[in-house]
Scaffold this motif. Structure first.
Motif, PDB file in Angstrom:
ATOM      1  N   VAL A 213       1.675  -8.729  -4.624  1.00 36.73           N
ATOM      2  CA  VAL A 213       1.080  -7.466  -5.043  1.00 36.73           C
ATOM      3  C   VAL A 213       1.472  -7.125  -6.480  1.00 36.73           C
ATOM      4  O   VAL A 213       0.651  -6.666  -7.267  1.00 36.73           O
ATOM      5  CB  VAL A 213       1.397  -6.330  -4.042  1.00 36.73           C
ATOM      6  CG1 VAL A 213       2.830  -5.850  -4.146  1.00 36.73           C
ATOM      7  CG2 VAL A 213       0.447  -5.176  -4.215  1.00 36.73           C
TER       8      VAL A 213
ATOM      9  N   ILE B  67      -5.029  -2.655  -4.920  1.00 36.11           N
ATOM     10  CA  ILE B  67      -4.621  -3.904  -4.280  1.00 36.11           C
ATOM     11  C   ILE B  67      -3.887  -3.566  -2.989  1.00 36.11           C
ATOM     12  O   ILE B  67      -3.072  -2.643  -2.969  1.00 36.11           O
ATOM     13  CB  ILE B  67      -3.645  -4.702  -5.166  1.00 36.11           C
ATOM     14  CG1 ILE B  67      -4.212  -4.946  -6.563  1.00 36.11           C
ATOM     15  CG2 ILE B  67      -3.246  -6.019  -4.500  1.00 36.11           C
ATOM     16  CD1 ILE B  67      -3.151  -5.395  -7.570  1.00 36.11           C
TER      17      ILE B  67
ATOM     18  N   PHE C  55      -1.861  -5.903   0.250  1.00 44.36           N
ATOM     19  CA  PHE C  55      -1.392  -7.232   0.631  1.00 44.36           C
ATOM     20  C   PHE C  55      -0.688  -7.148   1.982  1.00 44.36           C
ATOM     21  O   PHE C  55       0.228  -6.340   2.151  1.00 44.36           O
ATOM     22  CB  PHE C  55      -0.436  -7.745  -0.448  1.00 44.36           C
ATOM     23  CG  PHE C  55       0.332  -8.976  -0.075  1.00 44.36           C
ATOM     24  CD1 PHE C  55      -0.306 -10.201   0.056  1.00 44.36           C
ATOM     25  CD2 PHE C  55       1.698  -8.915   0.137  1.00 44.36           C
ATOM     26  CE1 PHE C  55       0.409 -11.344   0.395  1.00 44.36           C
ATOM     27  CE2 PHE C  55       2.428 -10.047   0.466  1.00 44.36           C
ATOM     28  CZ  PHE C  55       1.775 -11.263   0.597  1.00 44.36           C
TER      29      PHE C  55
ATOM     30  N   TYR D 280       1.125  -2.372  -1.477  1.00 49.58           N
ATOM     31  CA  TYR D 280      -0.029  -1.946  -2.268  1.00 49.58           C
ATOM     32  C   TYR D 280       0.383  -1.564  -3.680  1.00 49.58           C
ATOM     33  O   TYR D 280       1.527  -1.268  -3.961  1.00 49.58           O
ATOM     34  CB  TYR D 280      -0.754  -0.787  -1.586  1.00 49.58           C
ATOM     35  CG  TYR D 280       0.088   0.461  -1.467  1.00 49.58           C
ATOM     36  CD1 TYR D 280       0.071   1.422  -2.476  1.00 49.58           C
ATOM     37  CD2 TYR D 280       0.892   0.677  -0.357  1.00 49.58           C
ATOM     38  CE1 TYR D 280       0.851   2.565  -2.375  1.00 49.58           C
ATOM     39  CE2 TYR D 280       1.662   1.819  -0.251  1.00 49.58           C
ATOM     40  CZ  TYR D 280       1.636   2.760  -1.254  1.00 49.58           C
ATOM     41  OH  TYR D 280       2.401   3.882  -1.165  1.00 49.58           O
TER      42      TYR D 280
ATOM     43  N   PHE E  97      -4.859 -10.692   0.967  1.00 50.08           N
ATOM     44  CA  PHE E  97      -4.889  -9.591  -0.001  1.00 50.08           C
ATOM     45  C   PHE E  97      -6.311  -9.118  -0.210  1.00 50.08           C
ATOM     46  O   PHE E  97      -7.273  -9.874  -0.038  1.00 50.08           O
ATOM     47  CB  PHE E  97      -4.235  -9.966  -1.341  1.00 50.08           C
ATOM     48  CG  PHE E  97      -4.915 -11.060  -2.119  1.00 50.08           C
ATOM     49  CD1 PHE E  97      -5.994 -10.791  -2.953  1.00 50.08           C
ATOM     50  CD2 PHE E  97      -4.456 -12.365  -2.030  1.00 50.08           C
ATOM     51  CE1 PHE E  97      -6.606 -11.798  -3.689  1.00 50.08           C
ATOM     52  CE2 PHE E  97      -5.062 -13.379  -2.754  1.00 50.08           C
ATOM     53  CZ  PHE E  97      -6.142 -13.101  -3.582  1.00 50.08           C
TER      54      PHE E  97
END
Length: 165
Positions: free
Chosen positions: A31, A49, A51, A62, A86
């Motif tokens: 991440v 993002i 993960f 995140y 992800f």
């Protein structure tokens, strides 16, 4: 030992004006490294993002620079819940602008999809956990392009998007 496999179709959430990238990685620092790859790609790129950690506390990690995209990425990761998967949501940029950077991140094993289309993941579950078997990216083909379609494609790339001159 006979193990049953359970299948699920997981619809990805895509906020308006966004693209999504889904892939597989192998390490908790994913991440942070994906964040660095994206934040240095463009000063206007907005992203979130998430993960899915595959061992230890198995948390969804995140990061990002747009709260709404971070929140949507986390919701997508929660639906997938497959270790080392992800999810990246992008706005004000396209996968073509960042895909090589993402694939160059040392932990990234593969990218399943990078698209603005509706996206479904084919997720399976065993007694040990969940995994991504593949993706459905958009719709089935409806035919072969004709000369008018070729002209439209070239106009889109050159005149509207500006990728080719």
């Amino acid at each position: 030992m006979s193990e049953q496999i359970r299948w699920e179709i997981v619809d990805m959430e895509m906020p308006e004006e966004c693209n999504i990238i889904v892939g597989h990685s192998h390490f908790i620092k994913t991440v942070e490294d994906l964040y660095e790859a994206l934040v240095t790609a463009s000063p206007v790129l907005e992203f979130g993002i998430a993960f899915c950690e595959a061992s230890g506390p198995c948390l969804i990690r995140y990061d990002g620079n747009a709260k709404d995209l971070i929140d949507a990425a986390v919701r997508n990761a929660q639906k997938i819940s497959a270790g080392h998967t992800f999810v990246i949501l992008l706005r004000k940029g396209y996968p073509i602008n960042v895909l090589n950077r993402i694939k160059a991140v040392q932990e990234v094993c593969s990218v399943y999809a990078a698209t603005a289309n509706l996206l479904q993941l084919l997720v399976f579950e065993t007694d040990m956990g969940r995994g991504v078997a593949g993706v459905v990216d958009g719709y089935a083909s409806k035919g072969v392009e004709e000369e008018s379609h070729i002209a439209e494609r070239k106009s889109l790339l050159r005149d509207i998007i500006g990728y080719k001159r």
